[in-house]
Structures are given as structure tokens and as C-alpha cells.
Design an enzyme around this catalytic site. Structure first.
Site, short mmCIF file in Angstrom:
data_model
loop_
_atom_site.label_atom_id
_atom_site.label_comp_id
_atom_site.label_asym_id
_atom_site.label_seq_id
_atom_site.Cartn_x
_atom_site.Cartn_y
_atom_site.Cartn_z
N CYS A 197 -5.02 -8.19 -7.63
CA CYS A 197 -5.38 -7.41 -6.46
C CYS A 197 -5.84 -8.35 -5.36
CB CYS A 197 -6.46 -6.38 -6.79
SG CYS A 197 -8.06 -7.11 -7.18
N CYS A 237 -8.70 -10.88 -5.66
CA CYS A 237 -8.44 -12.19 -6.28
C CYS A 237 -8.23 -13.25 -5.22
CB CYS A 237 -7.22 -12.12 -7.20
SG CYS A 237 -7.38 -10.98 -8.58
N CYS A 286 -18.06 -2.32 -8.21
CA CYS A 286 -16.95 -3.23 -7.93
C CYS A 286 -16.06 -2.66 -6.83
CB CYS A 286 -16.13 -3.47 -9.19
SG CYS A 286 -14.71 -4.53 -8.87
N CYS A 306 -12.92 -3.44 -6.06
CA CYS A 306 -11.50 -3.78 -6.22
C CYS A 306 -10.58 -2.74 -5.59
CB CYS A 306 -11.16 -3.95 -7.70
SG CYS A 306 -11.62 -5.56 -8.36
N ASP A 337 15.89 -1.15 26.44
CA ASP A 337 16.93 -1.74 27.26
C ASP A 337 18.19 -0.89 27.06
OD1 ASP A 337 18.31 -3.69 28.85
OD2 ASP A 337 19.18 -4.45 26.98
N THR A 344 21.98 -1.90 27.72
CA THR A 344 23.17 -2.54 27.18
C THR A 344 22.86 -3.26 25.87
OG1 THR A 344 23.98 -2.87 29.42
CG2 THR A 344 25.05 -4.15 27.68
N ASP A 357 -13.61 2.47 -11.87
CA ASP A 357 -13.24 1.21 -11.22
C ASP A 357 -11.78 0.85 -11.48
OD1 ASP A 357 -13.62 -1.43 -9.95
OD2 ASP A 357 -13.25 -2.11 -12.00
#
Length: 739
Positions: free
Chosen positions: A22, A25, A372, A374, A416, A418, A701
Site C-alpha cells: 500500500c 509502504c 493504523c 493504511c 481547436d 482543424t 484495519d
């Protein structure tokens, strides 16, 4: 990475990192390396598993020290020197098959720990007196790898890692006599880590799928025409290769002999095969359908279109979106705050209201697992990486999370004309015979006179005559009046194809003929007049117009329905531009110089965010000035370098898909953030009240992390999605990918 030649006191180091599950890290590794003397410019790409950094030449730290530091954190690492000696090394790595989950270190750990848990439960059934001890052994054996990693992370500057929190919670539960639950926590945490690893592997599958498009072998032709099979990686510029029906094109190159239909869908997503003839360019990974081709290699495997796309996607995934940076900053305060709450939960109730120490210690330990971040940290980069990969598989390249996030917020798109809204190739729309000639004769004579010219209008007339299977007479003594007319001798007559202004000067045109010309010009068409120079009479008219792309009208209408204002900004004449704008149902400002486009874009930016869509070359200043620059024909180097996004398929509808993908990605991010915070908040309350314990906290978690990743992977459905639905600005965050 590329460094300036004058940076002689630093060296660049490239490493391949394994085991990152993840985005948190990435932060752990960057924090650890940032504490090493002499190390700077650390760039770690989670999706590509690549680390690039700069190391001072006078530093006591060596590359091996960097590798050991990363390994001490529990990650695999190898110093990448192959890219310098073998330019195709990155492609080779991507095409290697990833190991199955049970073959990985985490997979083996889960299997071993599961067997140990089974043995512990069996012993506890037959020998209840030893239950505490057998589960204690399972906890200690299972938690040892995480404890070692937690200690290494703490020493390297990341004391609040999930490994540290889980180790404290499991050992704390063991100390207060909850050995069985502590063992369950360790096992569930290990399973969660494995699930994260599998999900991360799936998130990286997009890049590997691109790399697999390059064939492994090629049929090389020598000077005598002899064929031999060689590795595609060994092909060099100017080599000749033979591509048979059913073969993949092994390299970007130029067809020198042969005609065939090529399926470019693996590369661009375009489902309709394209006919290629001698002189046309082909791309590596295309599938040859029905003809034999001889191709001259123009780019090696390291420089071909697929390699450049892979490089672009990897760089884009490495770039952090503003939301991702905010979430990372938030998590730095979130984790210590929840840990402080856990400490208060452990101490305050027993001291203040006489609560049971063991009960509140248990609840506090459960809160450590909830702390945590994470899932929260992963919520944004996982969605961004999936969104970028989904776009790439659809032929839409976006240069980073910042661009992908911003595209969905635009309120206006400046096009644009063209080559963007139109195909950039004039087509014959009308052939009108004047006098005694028939339309087929007028077309044949015009094509004959124009056959020696390289002007786009001349090529369009000749191509139209060939497509109509008209017999084109042979012309001689061709000449040109610059910018006005082309002359040639055809069937004994001196003929001219020129502009209406030239025709009025060179011949006598009747009021009826002039009315024909004016009517065609009012329709935004360019008129060429066929003249007989000797008789000074007009023989016929050919009208041409650069037609809108087939999907332009649908794209403009859908953008309006999505609450995005489309507007055409062009340097073409007002009459031609207005005809195209009216046909597409959009605003138009014509006859603009480059500085005028910049002025108008800046004016629009005062009210809303604006994207500019152009060809990436002539519109480079406007692309750079707009909040988002989108290049049509994204296969060109200039387009990729200039714009924030590039559309490989040259489809206007892909602008709609790009906005839709951005909005869906942001909706996915918001879902992930709400889900991860909401789940943690829910279990925070239930844990304090005593309704849930340690094993549920682990699920809060690791389970949330895995589910957030799987939710982000839903964005891959955009690679197969149908055109975007009708949205409004008020509901832009309600979008979800659909099939």
C-alpha cells in the site's frame, strides 16, 4: 531518471522494490532513506515498484547500504543495473509472470501460521490446561517477523507503523491472559497483509498487460532476403522484418512493401482494423490481419510506442494528486491522535471511575489496531492508479494524479477546429459540371491537373476520383501559380484548377456560375474552379470541406449535458468555422492569432477551470496556458510532452470519457475515504463500549484496506465501458464505472 551533466558530484541509483502492499509502504521507505547522509531526490513509484534516488559521491553511504536499509524494513530489493546495458530490461521484467500467492513469503507465512493455529486449537481441545501456553507459542512465532520489522521501522523514523501497533496489541493481549485472541489477531493480520499484496498485484496488472503486447520474437530479413527468427529485443533501427498474417508487429516501423489491415485495438482500443500500405507507419503490438508486410524498424524496443506509454503511465502513477497529499498530511496527525485516545482509554476509566484495569487495557489495545491509517492513506493512490490504468487501456493517457483529479472539475472545454473537431483532411463534397461536361469528366480532368501536386486539396481531389473509379487522363507540362492555381496539358487542352479569385481574373464567369461559387462558400466549403485557359471558360466546380469527426456532434452534446461548456477557438476564416460550429451546436470564435487564443483562455479561466483540446503542436501555447491541456493524436512526442493528457484514438468522444473517468475516480476516492474513516469511527465507538474486541479491530484495519483497494479496482471497468451517461455538475461525484 535523467540528471544534468554538470551534476558530477552525485550519481543516480535505480532499484526494484518488492513487497510494497500500500501507499504507506512508500512513506516508510522514503522516511528511512531520508535519514541517510548523502541521499537526495528520492522518488518511489508504488505501482511500478521502482525507486530512483541521487547519492553524493563523497557520501559514506553506498548502494549496498541503501539496499540493506530497505531489506531491514521487510522489503525485497535489487539494484537495477540492467537498464544501462540492456535497454529492454524494464520490458523483460514486466513480462515475467508474477508468483502465485502461495509462492510468496507472505503466502508461506499465512499457510505456516494457519497450520500452527490448527495445531494449537487441537492441543487446547485435548489438553485444556496447556491452552494458554500453546497459543502463546503461536503468538510469539507468528508475531516475530512483524516485531523485527516494527523495530527496524521505529529506528528508521516510523514509530507508528501498523506492525508496531499490532505487535503491542498482540503482546499486550498475551500479557493480560487473552492468548487465544492474541493468536487470532496475528493470524488475521497476516491474512490481511496477504490480501493487500494480492490486491496490489492486481493494481499493477495494467502496466504488465501493456508490456505483454510486445511479441517475443521477430522474423529478420537479411540483404539476400533470407529469413531467420530472432528475439524482438535485439532488433535495431533500419533492420528489415517480415510480418505474416496473424503475427504481431515486433517494432515501430515503416512499411516498405505490402498492403494489409492491421488491428491496433491492443494499443489504442480502436476496434476497426486500419488499412496500411507502403509508406505508412505501424506500431509494435499491432496485429497483422490479412497481408504480408515488410517493415523497416524505426525504433528499438526501449523507444517504441508501448515503451513510451508504459513510461508515461509509470510517471503518472508516481505523481501524487492534491487529495493524496492532503490525506498523507492528515494521517500524520490522525495516528498519534488515536494512539493518545487509546492511552486515555487504558488509564482514565480505572483511575477516574474505578474501572477494571484488564477490561480497559484490552479495549485500549484494540484501539491501537484501529489507529493504523493504511486504508485511509491507500484510498487516493489506489483509485488514481486504477483510473490511470483504465484510461490507458482505452487509449487515454493522463500525466499524473493531479491532472486526472483536475479534469473532472472543468467547466469549459476549448477546442481547436482543424485536426481536432475535424479530421484535418479536406474531402470532396460537391462536383458541379458547367457547360457541356458531365460531373465524371470534371472530376477526372481536375484530378489529372492536380495529380502532380502535393497540396492537401489536390490530394483530396485525386483520392476522391480514385475512390469513384474514374479514369484519370495523363497530364503533361504541369506548372503552378503559387497560391492561386495549378496548370497542365490534358488531352490536347491547357487546363487550370484554381481559386475563385484567380478564375474571375483568368476567365469570364457568368452570374449564375458566380452564384454557385458563393452558395458553396456560404456552406463553409473551399471551391476549386476548372478552367479551359485557351477558351477562357469555366468547365466545372469542385467543392471541398474539412468535415467534422464522426463522433464530434455526440461529444459536444454530451459535454453540454454534463454541465461543461464547449467552445471552438480557431484561426480559420469566420465563415468556414461558423458552419462547422453550427453543425456541431457549439460556440465559435474564429480568425484568432495564437495570442488571441491565450487571451480568451485566460478570460474563461477567470470564471471556471478550462481544458484546451488541440493537436499538441500548433496549439502548444494554448495547451500550456489552460488548466488542462489535452492533445489529440497523442502518439506524437510533442503531444505527450506538451499536454496533460493525450488521446491516442483521435476521438472527440474520448474527451467525454476523460471527464467521466476523472469524476468517477474522484467519486471512488470519496467513497474510500468515507468508508475507511466511517468504519474506523464505528469500531472506535463499539470498542470503547465493549461490544467488539481485538479480532474485529484487525478486520477494521486490514479488511478496510483490502476493500478500499478492491473498490478502486472497479475503475478498471472503464476500459470496457460504454459512452458516459448524462451528468450535471451537481451530481458529478455520484458517478460510478459501468459496463
Amino acid at each position: 531518471m535523467q540528471f544534468r551533466p554538470q551534476d558530477t558530484n552525485v550519481s543516480s541509483i535505480s532499484l526494484h522494490i518488492e513487497g510494497m502492499d500500500c501507499a504507506s509502504c512508500v512513506g516508510k521507505i522514503e522516511t528511512a532513506l531520508g535519514r541517510l547522509p548523502g541521499v537526495s531526490d528520492i522518488h518511489l513509484n508504488f505501482a511500478a515498484e521502482k525507486l530512483n534516488l541521487r547519492l553524493a559521491s563523497d557520501s559514506a553511504v553506498q548502494a549496498t547500504d541503501i539496499a540493506r536499509t530497505i531489506e531491514s524494513l521487510g522489503f525485497g530489493v535489487s539494484i537495477d543495473t540492467s537498464s544501462k546495458t540492456r535497454p529492454n530490461a524494464d520490458i523483460e521484467k514486466l513480462t515475467h509472470a508474477a508468483p502465485r500467492w502461495w509462492q510468496t513469503r507472505k503466502g508461506r507465512h499465512v499457510i505456516g501460521l494457519g497450520a500452527l493455529m490448527g495445531v494449537a486449537y487441537a492441543i487446547s481441545l485435548f489438553f485444556p490446561a496447556y491452552e494458554l501456553w500453546v497459543f502463546a507459542v503461536a503468538v510469539i512465532i507468528g508475531i516475530l517477523p512483524f516485531t523485527r520489522k516494527a523495530w527496524a521501522l521505529a529506528r528508521s523514523g516510523s514509530p507508528f507503523s501498523i506492525e508496531a501497533l499490532m505487535s503491542v496489541a498482540a503482546l499486550g493481549a498475551l500479557i493480560i491472559g487473552e492468548a487465544e485472541e492474541a493468536a487470532a489477531v496475528v493470524f488475521l493480520f497476516s491474512v490481511g497483509e496477504l490480501l493487500e499484496s494480492v490486491a496490489a498485484g492486481r493494481a499493477r496488472a495494467g502496466i504488465k498487460a501493456l508490456a505483454s503486447l510486445v511479441p517475443k520474437t521477430a522474423r529478420l530479413l537479411d540483404a539476400q532476403g533470407t529469413q531467420r527468427e530472432v528475439s524482438a529485443a535485439t532488433l535495431r533501427v533500419d533492420d528489415l522484418v517480415l510480418v505474416r498474417p496473424g503475427d504481431h508487429v515486433p517494432a515501430d516501423g515503416l512499411i516498405i512493401h505490402g498492403t494489409s489491415s492491421l488491428d491496433e485495438s491492443p494499443l489504442t482500443g480502436e476496434s476497426i482494423p486500419r488499412t496500411k500500405v507502403s509508406g505508412d507507419n505501424v506500431f509494435a503490438g499491432s496485429i497483422n490481419i490479412d497481408g504480408v508486410l515488410r517493415i523497416r524498424v524505426e525504433k528499438t524496443i526501449a523507444d517504441n510506442t508501448i515503451s513510451r506509454i508504459i513510461h508515461l503511465v509509470e510517471e503518472a502513477q508516481a505523481a501524487k494528486a492534491p487529495t493524496a497529499r492532503f490525506i498523507e498530511q492528515f494521517s500524520r496527525y490522525y495516528t498519534p491522535a488515536v494512539m493518545a485516545i487509546a492511552a486515555l482509554i487504558m488509564i482514565v476509566p480505572p483511575l477516574a471511575i474505578g474501572g477494571d484495569w484488564q477490561t480497559w487495557l484490552y479495549r485500549g489495545l484494540a484501539l491501537l489496531l484501529i489507529a493504523c491509517p493504511c486504508a485511509l492513506v491507500l484510498s487516493t493512490p489506489a483509485a488514481i492508479a486504477s483510473g490511470l490504468a483504465a484510461g490507458t487501456r482505452r487509449g487515454i493517457l493522463v500525466k499524473g494524479g493531479n491532472a486526472l483529479e483536475l479534469i473532472g472539475q472543468i467547466g469549459a472545454v476549448a477546442f481547436d477546429k482543424t485536426g481536432t473537431l475535424t479530421e484535418g483532411k479536406p474531402r470532396v463534397t460537391n462536383v458541379i459540371a458547367l457547360g457541356q461536361k458531365r460531373e465524371e469528366e470534371v472530376l477526372a480532368l481536375c484530378a489529372s491537373v492536380e495529380s502532380g501536386s502535393s497540396h492537401p486539396l489536390a490530394k483530396a481531389i485525386v483520392s476522391h476520383a480514385e475512390a469513384a473509379q474514374v479514369l484519370i487522363p495523363i497530364a503533361s507540362n504541369a506548372s503552378a501559380t503559387a497560391g492561386k492555381a495549378v496548370h497542365a496539358q490534358v488531352e490536347g487542352h491547357r487546363l487550370t484548377v484554381g481559386s475563385p479569385i484567380y478564375a474571375v481574373q483568368a476567365a469570364t464567369l457568368s452570374p449564375e456560375q458566380l452564384a454557385h461559387i458563393e452558395a458553396l462558400q456560404l456552406e463553409g466549403k473551399t471551391v476549386s474552379v476548372l478552367l479551359d485557359e485557351q477558351r477562357r471558360v469555366a468547365l466545372g466546380l469542385v467543392a471541398l470541406r474539412d468535415e467534422p469527426r464522426p463522433d464530434a456532434h455526440e461529444a459536444v452534446a454530451t459535454l453540454k449535458a454534463m454541465g461543461v461548456r464547449p467552445i471552438m477557438l480557431t484561426g480559420d476564416n469566420r465563415r468556414s468555422a461558423q458552419v462547422i460550429a453550427d453543425k456541431l451546436g457549439m460556440e465559435c470564435v474564429a480568425e484568432l492569432l495564437p495570442q488571441d487564443k491565450l487571451r480568451l483562455i485566460n478570460k474563461i479561466k477567470d470564471d471556471t477551470k478550462v481544458a484546451m483540446v488541440g493537436d499538441g503542436i500548433n496549439d502548444a501555447p494554448a495547451l500550456a496556458t489552460a488548466d488542462i491541456g489535452i492533445a489529440m493524436g497523442g502518439g506524437t512526442d510533442v503531444a505527450i510532452e506538451t499536454a496533460d493528457a493525450a488521446l491516442l484514438k483521435n476521438r472527440v468522444m474520448d474527451v467525454v470519457h476523460l471527464v467521466a473517468l476523472s469524476r468517477a475516480t474522484m467519486a471512488n476516492i470519496h467513497q474510500n475515504v468515507v468508508f475507511s474513516l466511517g468504519l474506523k469511527g464505528l469500531f472506535l465507538i463499539t470498542t470503547i463500549l465493549g461490544f467488539t474486541g481485538l479480532w474485529v479491530a484487525v478486520l477494521a484495519d486490514t479488511g478496510a484496506t483490502a476493500l478500499v483497494t478492491l473498490n478502486a479496482l472497479r475503475l478498471h471497468a472503464y476500459a470496457r465501458a460504454t459512452p458516459a451517461p448524462t451528468w450535471t455538475n451537481r451530481s458529478r461525484l455520484a458517478a460510478t464505472p459501468h459496463h
